[in-house]
Design an enzyme around this catalytic site. Structure first.
Site, mmCIF file in Angstrom:
data_model
loop_
_atom_site.group_PDB
_atom_site.id
_atom_site.type_symbol
_atom_site.label_atom_id
_atom_site.label_comp_id
_atom_site.label_asym_id
_atom_site.label_seq_id
_atom_site.Cartn_x
_atom_site.Cartn_y
_atom_site.Cartn_z
ATOM 1 N N SER A 1 8.567 86.408 -31.298
ATOM 2 C CA SER A 1 7.367 85.597 -31.077
ATOM 3 C C SER A 1 7.832 84.318 -30.393
ATOM 4 C CB SER A 1 6.747 85.257 -32.443
ATOM 5 O OG SER A 1 5.844 84.182 -32.341
ATOM 6 N N TYR B 1 7.250 82.845 -41.349
ATOM 7 C CA TYR B 1 7.150 83.569 -40.067
ATOM 8 C C TYR B 1 8.177 83.032 -39.070
ATOM 9 C CZ TYR B 1 4.642 85.865 -36.158
ATOM 10 O OH TYR B 1 4.279 86.655 -35.089
HETATM 11 P P1 NAD Z 1 -1.572 93.983 -36.045
HETATM 12 O O1 NAD Z 1 -2.016 93.465 -37.359
HETATM 13 O O2 NAD Z 1 -2.599 94.336 -35.027
HETATM 14 O O3 NAD Z 1 -0.644 95.264 -36.243
HETATM 15 C C1 NAD Z 1 0.419 95.259 -37.144
HETATM 16 C C2 NAD Z 1 0.679 96.690 -37.614
HETATM 17 O O4 NAD Z 1 1.816 96.655 -38.490
HETATM 18 C C3 NAD Z 1 -0.486 97.292 -38.424
HETATM 19 O O5 NAD Z 1 -0.795 98.583 -37.921
HETATM 20 C C4 NAD Z 1 0.063 97.372 -39.846
HETATM 21 O O6 NAD Z 1 -0.440 98.481 -40.585
HETATM 22 C C5 NAD Z 1 1.556 97.515 -39.581
HETATM 23 N N1 NAD Z 1 2.370 97.110 -40.738
HETATM 24 C C6 NAD Z 1 2.215 96.012 -41.505
HETATM 25 N N2 NAD Z 1 3.121 96.022 -42.490
HETATM 26 C C7 NAD Z 1 3.874 97.148 -42.328
HETATM 27 C C8 NAD Z 1 4.955 97.722 -43.030
HETATM 28 N N3 NAD Z 1 5.460 97.141 -44.118
HETATM 29 N N4 NAD Z 1 5.474 98.885 -42.581
HETATM 30 C C9 NAD Z 1 4.953 99.489 -41.485
HETATM 31 N N5 NAD Z 1 3.914 99.005 -40.787
HETATM 32 C C10 NAD Z 1 3.385 97.845 -41.207
HETATM 33 O O7 NAD Z 1 -0.547 92.895 -35.502
HETATM 34 P P2 NAD Z 1 0.004 92.557 -34.033
HETATM 35 O O8 NAD Z 1 -0.565 91.270 -33.629
HETATM 36 O O9 NAD Z 1 -0.101 93.728 -33.139
HETATM 37 O O10 NAD Z 1 1.529 92.265 -34.400
HETATM 38 C C11 NAD Z 1 2.590 93.139 -34.072
HETATM 39 C C12 NAD Z 1 3.880 92.336 -34.020
HETATM 40 O O11 NAD Z 1 3.765 91.362 -32.982
HETATM 41 C C13 NAD Z 1 4.216 91.568 -35.297
HETATM 42 O O12 NAD Z 1 5.601 91.628 -35.546
HETATM 43 C C14 NAD Z 1 3.806 90.150 -34.959
HETATM 44 O O13 NAD Z 1 4.513 89.190 -35.707
HETATM 45 C C15 NAD Z 1 4.167 90.108 -33.491
HETATM 46 N N6 NAD Z 1 3.493 89.061 -32.722
HETATM 47 C C16 NAD Z 1 2.135 89.004 -32.666
HETATM 48 C C17 NAD Z 1 1.542 87.991 -31.940
HETATM 49 C C18 NAD Z 1 0.054 87.862 -31.838
HETATM 50 O O14 NAD Z 1 -0.410 86.803 -31.393
HETATM 51 N N7 NAD Z 1 -0.741 88.863 -32.207
HETATM 52 C C19 NAD Z 1 2.324 87.052 -31.257
HETATM 53 C C20 NAD Z 1 3.693 87.137 -31.346
HETATM 54 C C21 NAD Z 1 4.263 88.154 -32.074
#
Ligand code: NAD
Length: 260
Positions: A142, A155
């Site tokens: 991130s 985080y």
């Molecule tokens: P999201 O909530 O849309 O999807 C996350 C997925 O992870 C879900 O399907 C959930 O069921 C799964 N998950 C959660 N805990 C789990 C576990 N213990 N084992 C297996 N699966 C699990 O979130 P997103 O925004 O797509 O985030 C995905 C990644 O991107 C994360 O690591 C997040 O930190 C990172 N990220 C997101 C953003 C943002 O702005 N959305 C920015 C930077 C980084």
């Protein structure tokens, strides 16, 4: 077809960024394992890929459970014969001021983000070595792998930690062609972020519009969210890059929110 017949495991691929990466890899010829805590939602993504003519399987995986990670990776190897690409993407967000941060929530955050990255890497590396072709490991970091924000101690700590893991895996994997890199997205409007908007508004005592404009997008060059497509394009680049020239790196994709 940049990933023809490459076996790709994407964790957290039932939603958001991981889902878009899975769809992208499948369009590029990859055989994709949709690994997620939510097996039903993972199955829907796999069905979508298969309906479009791609190859995919859904597998239940809690990335914090060594047994579940090992079982799911074994299942994928049995189905497709190996592992070429791992995207360690599963993640959640929990925000609190540090003095109110429940220890249980801190441990949960580090378990999902760091234990999950460690366990999936540990399970996939032997298969990447055994194939003789190496592989590509991509960690979903991130902007918070590089920068901090209030309320996000767990985080930010976890996302910084992924850079250390990535660099170590890059060094250990170099001789056998295993590359490791981190993608560092800015805010992407997935369920994870939708949940944060009202939470941050409450914690900071400001409106939801102000959370978006004055907190999330304030430092970007154009006031825009990064998209799942943007992040999936970078994942494809890391997954399909052909040599160790690109390893141990972390790439920020954030509309200029953070510049190195
Ligand atoms: P999201 O909530 O849309 O999807 C996350 C997925 O992870 C879900 O399907 C959930 O069921 C799964 N998950 C959660 N805990 C789990 C576990 N213990 N084992 C297996 N699966 C699990 O979130 P997103 O925004 O797509 O985030 C995905 C990644 O991107 C994360 O690591 C997040 O930190 C990172 N990220 C997101 C953003 C943002 O702005 N959305 C920015 C930077 C980084």
């Amino acid at each position: 077809m940049k990933l023809q017949n490459k076996v790709c495991i994407v964790t957290g691929a039932a939603s958001g960024i991981g889902k878009e990466i899975a769809l992208t890899f499948a369009r590029e010829g990859g055989k994709v394992a949709i690994a997620d805590l939510n097996k039903e939602a993972a199955q829907l993504v796999a069905d979508e890929i298969v309906a479009a003519g791609g190859v995919a399987v859904a597998t239940a995986m809690d990335v914090t459970s060594e047994d579940q990670v090992n079982a799911a990776v074994a299942e994928v190897v049995a189905a497709y014969g190996g592992v070429d690409v791992l995207v360690s993407n599963a993640g959640i967000q929990i925000v609190h001021p540090i003095e109110e941060f429940p220890f249980a929530d801190w441990k949960k955050m580090l378990a999902i983000h760091l234990d999950g990255a460690f366990l999936t890497t540990k399970a996939c590396v032997p298969h990447m070595k055994a194939s003789g072709n190496g592989g590509s490991i991509i960690y979903m970091g991130s902007v918070h792998s590089k920068e901090a924000s209030v309320l996000k101690s767990a985080y930010v700590t976890a996302k910084h930690g992924l850079i250390g893991l990535c660099k170590t895996v890059a060094k250990e994997g170099g001789k056998v062609g295993i590359r490791a890199n981190v993608i560092c997205p800015g805010f992407v409007r997935t369920p994870l972020v939708e949940k944060q908007i009202p939470e941050q508004a409450k914690e900071l005592g400001i409106s939801e519009t102000d959370v978006i404009q004055k907190v999330m997008l304030k430092e970007t060059v154009d006031g825009e969210f990064t998209t799942v497509r943007d992040v999936a394009d970078v994942a494809l680049m890391f997954a399909s890059f052909n040599s160790n020239a690109l390893t141990g790196q972390s790439l920020v994709v954030s509309h200029g929110w953070f510049m190195q």
